[in-house]
Write a protein that holds these residues in place. Structure first.
Motif, PDB file in Angstrom:
ATOM      1  N   ARG A  81      74.033  33.775  67.605  1.00 17.96           N
ATOM      2  CA  ARG A  81      72.788  33.045  67.843  1.00 17.96           C
ATOM      3  C   ARG A  81      71.622  33.748  67.148  1.00 17.96           C
TER       4      ARG A  81
ATOM      5  N   PHE B 143      68.724  32.015  67.635  1.00 22.17           N
ATOM      6  CA  PHE B 143      67.740  31.413  68.537  1.00 22.17           C
ATOM      7  C   PHE B 143      66.627  30.701  67.766  1.00 22.17           C
TER       8      PHE B 143
ATOM      9  N   ARG C 228      66.446  27.048  66.272  1.00 20.42           N
ATOM     10  CA  ARG C 228      67.112  25.757  66.126  1.00 20.42           C
ATOM     11  C   ARG C 228      66.660  24.991  64.881  1.00 20.42           C
TER      12      ARG C 228
ATOM     13  N   VAL D  70      76.066  26.214  67.551  1.00 17.09           N
ATOM     14  CA  VAL D  70      75.914  25.888  68.976  1.00 17.09           C
ATOM     15  C   VAL D  70      76.791  24.693  69.348  1.00 17.09           C
TER      16      VAL D  70
ATOM     17  N   ASP E 224      80.545  25.610  69.268  1.00 16.91           N
ATOM     18  CA  ASP E 224      80.953  26.401  70.429  1.00 16.91           C
ATOM     19  C   ASP E 224      81.174  25.533  71.663  1.00 16.91           C
ATOM     20  N   HIS E 225      80.333  24.519  71.836  1.00 10.16           N
ATOM     21  CA  HIS E 225      80.399  23.721  73.057  1.00 10.16           C
ATOM     22  C   HIS E 225      81.532  22.694  73.056  1.00 10.16           C
TER      23      HIS E 225
ATOM     24  N   ASN F 266      76.032  35.893  74.671  1.00 13.38           N
ATOM     25  CA  ASN F 266      75.320  34.662  74.313  1.00 13.38           C
ATOM     26  C   ASN F 266      76.011  33.439  74.889  1.00 13.38           C
ATOM     27  N   LEU F 267      77.336  33.420  74.823  1.00 13.76           N
ATOM     28  CA  LEU F 267      78.085  32.284  75.354  1.00 13.76           C
ATOM     29  C   LEU F 267      77.985  32.231  76.879  1.00 13.76           C
TER      30      LEU F 267
ATOM     31  N   ALA G 159      75.570  33.183  78.659  1.00 14.58           N
ATOM     32  CA  ALA G 159      74.224  32.712  78.999  1.00 14.58           C
ATOM     33  C   ALA G 159      74.113  31.197  78.891  1.00 14.58           C
ATOM     34  N   GLU G 160      74.989  30.577  78.099  1.00 13.52           N
ATOM     35  CA  GLU G 160      75.004  29.120  77.959  1.00 13.52           C
ATOM     36  C   GLU G 160      76.029  28.469  78.865  1.00 13.52           C
ATOM     37  N   GLY G 161      76.639  29.266  79.734  1.00 19.40           N
ATOM     38  CA  GLY G 161      77.599  28.724  80.685  1.00 19.40           C
ATOM     39  C   GLY G 161      78.999  28.558  80.138  1.00 19.40           C
TER      40      GLY G 161
END
Length: 375
Positions: free
Chosen positions: A128, A130, A132, A141, A144-145, A160-161, A163-165
């Motif tokens: 990241r 950070f 965008r 991003v 990854d999701h 980092n991951l 922190a994004e759940g």
């Protein structure tokens, strides 16, 4: 088990070479249950210097599919890739789709697989900046999701991951680029043929690369960077390996290249390692080059406002300068005023990341070929 590997840009060719070697080693040990890799080249980088030379030099198998997408606006390029990659996946019905990094090829491959319910494995997950506004940040991003396995190069990327759940399937496997450097650095031509061809001596030049949209597309930033190169060049010549995109914008904006700045063609991977290892200072906006400079103990000035490789900055090996002429020149002078020193490489693994990727793909196989191809 069948793995479809999707690549399209030169950093991805390098990383894929390491994983392909690991697959070959695994098949030699267990020939009765061979893994099959199907290599798909989107054609995002498509000319000789940015693509073909890497397959030859790194002994990467010829792509099973070459989609020939080429360049174009972000949305159009990604859309064309998504359409053609989907057709390949419907035909091949793999157990895994393996994507690398943060390019449009990465995102297109991941989205095509996710929509067909094929598990996605992402190499270099969790990075990241950070910011965008960077296309690369959006790509990484989103990828990854939708990924089932997230191969993180460092502990920071794991955090980092989290922190994004994202917790499931996250594995700190080390940095595949570190694998590559350890493997190929031993194979550099000891005669330093690239330096000799450029008539340059070790540690008597600054190596530079500039290609990211935030710099190449901005007349103000690109002009400031070249002005800094002109000032730096009064002490050491600057060799700029010119990305085709950057060359276009140099011409578009009418930027005058200082006399002490040499524009050279893009370098192959082996040539680039040779040039990096022997540079006095490296100036770049490339994430891969930042790391390689760190791995080889060469001072690096990054002409960006942020970096996804914060570990290199925290180590003191890399300095963020933005596109500010005064800052770039001041940090260059600071590099010249101190002795080069090898900073211990910490947190990037032990050079066995590719092997761990192959092991994880086998251990986490979801099911047989053709998952969810209705639609």
């Amino acid at each position: 088990m069948k793995i479809v590997t999707i690549v399209g840009a030169r950093p991805q060719f390098i990383k894929a070479a390491a994983v392909s070697r690991a697959i070959e080693r695994r098949n030699e040990i267990k020939p009765e249950t061979r893994l099959r890799e199907v290599l798909v080249h989107t054609g995002q980088h498509y000319d000789q210097n940015m693509s073909d030379v890497f397959f030859k030099e790194l002994s990467i198998p010829k792509p099973d599919y070459h989609l020939g997408i080429g360049s174009g606006p972000q949305g159009k390029q990604t859309g064309r890739m998504l359409e053609t990659v989907e057709e390949v996946l419907q035909q091949e019905k793999p157990d895994w789709v393996l994507v690398y990094g943060d390019t449009n090829s990465t995102l297109a491959g991941a989205l095509a697989a996710a929509k067909l319910h094929i598990p996605v494995a992402h190499v270099e997950a969790g990075l990241r900046s950070f910011n965008r506004r960077m296309p690369e940040e959006v790509n990484r991003v989103l990828t990854d999701h939708v990924s089932s396995l997230l191969f993180c190069p460092t502990a920071v990327s794991v955090k980092n991951l989290l922190a994004e759940g994202i917790r499931e399937g996250v594995i700190d496997i080390g940095d595949v680029m570190y694998d590559c450097l350890l493997y190929y650095r031993q194979r550099i031509d000891p005669s330093l043929a690239t330096l000799r061809s450029l008539e340059i001596l070790p540690e008597q030049y600054v190596l530079a690369t500039v290609h990211r949209a935030e710099n190449a597309d901005s007349a103000e930033r690109l002009s400031a960077i070249f002005s800094a190169f002109g000032e730096i060049g009064q002490r050491l010549p600057v060799l700029l390996a010119v990305h085709p995109r950057t060359r276009q914008y140099i011409q578009k904006y009418g930027i005058v290249v200082p006399l002490n700045v040499r524009l050279i063609e893009p370098l192959s991977y082996m040539q680039m390692i040779e040039m990096e290892a022997n540079a006095r200072v490296i100036v770049t906006d490339s994430g891969g080059v930042q790391k390689e400079a760190y791995f080889m103990g060469v001072p690096c000035l990054t002409v960006r406002d942020e970096t996804e490789w914060v570990e290199t900055v925290e180590s003191g090996a890399n300095v963020l300068c933005g596109a500010q002429q005064e800052r770039i020149c001041a940090e260059f002078q600071a590099c010249m005023d101190r002795e080069k020193q090898q900073i211990p490489v910490v947190g990037f693994g032990d050079g066995q990341a590719a092997q761990r990727i192959v092991e994880a793909l086998e251990e986490n196989r979801v099911g047989g070929n053709g998952i969810g191809f209705e639609g």
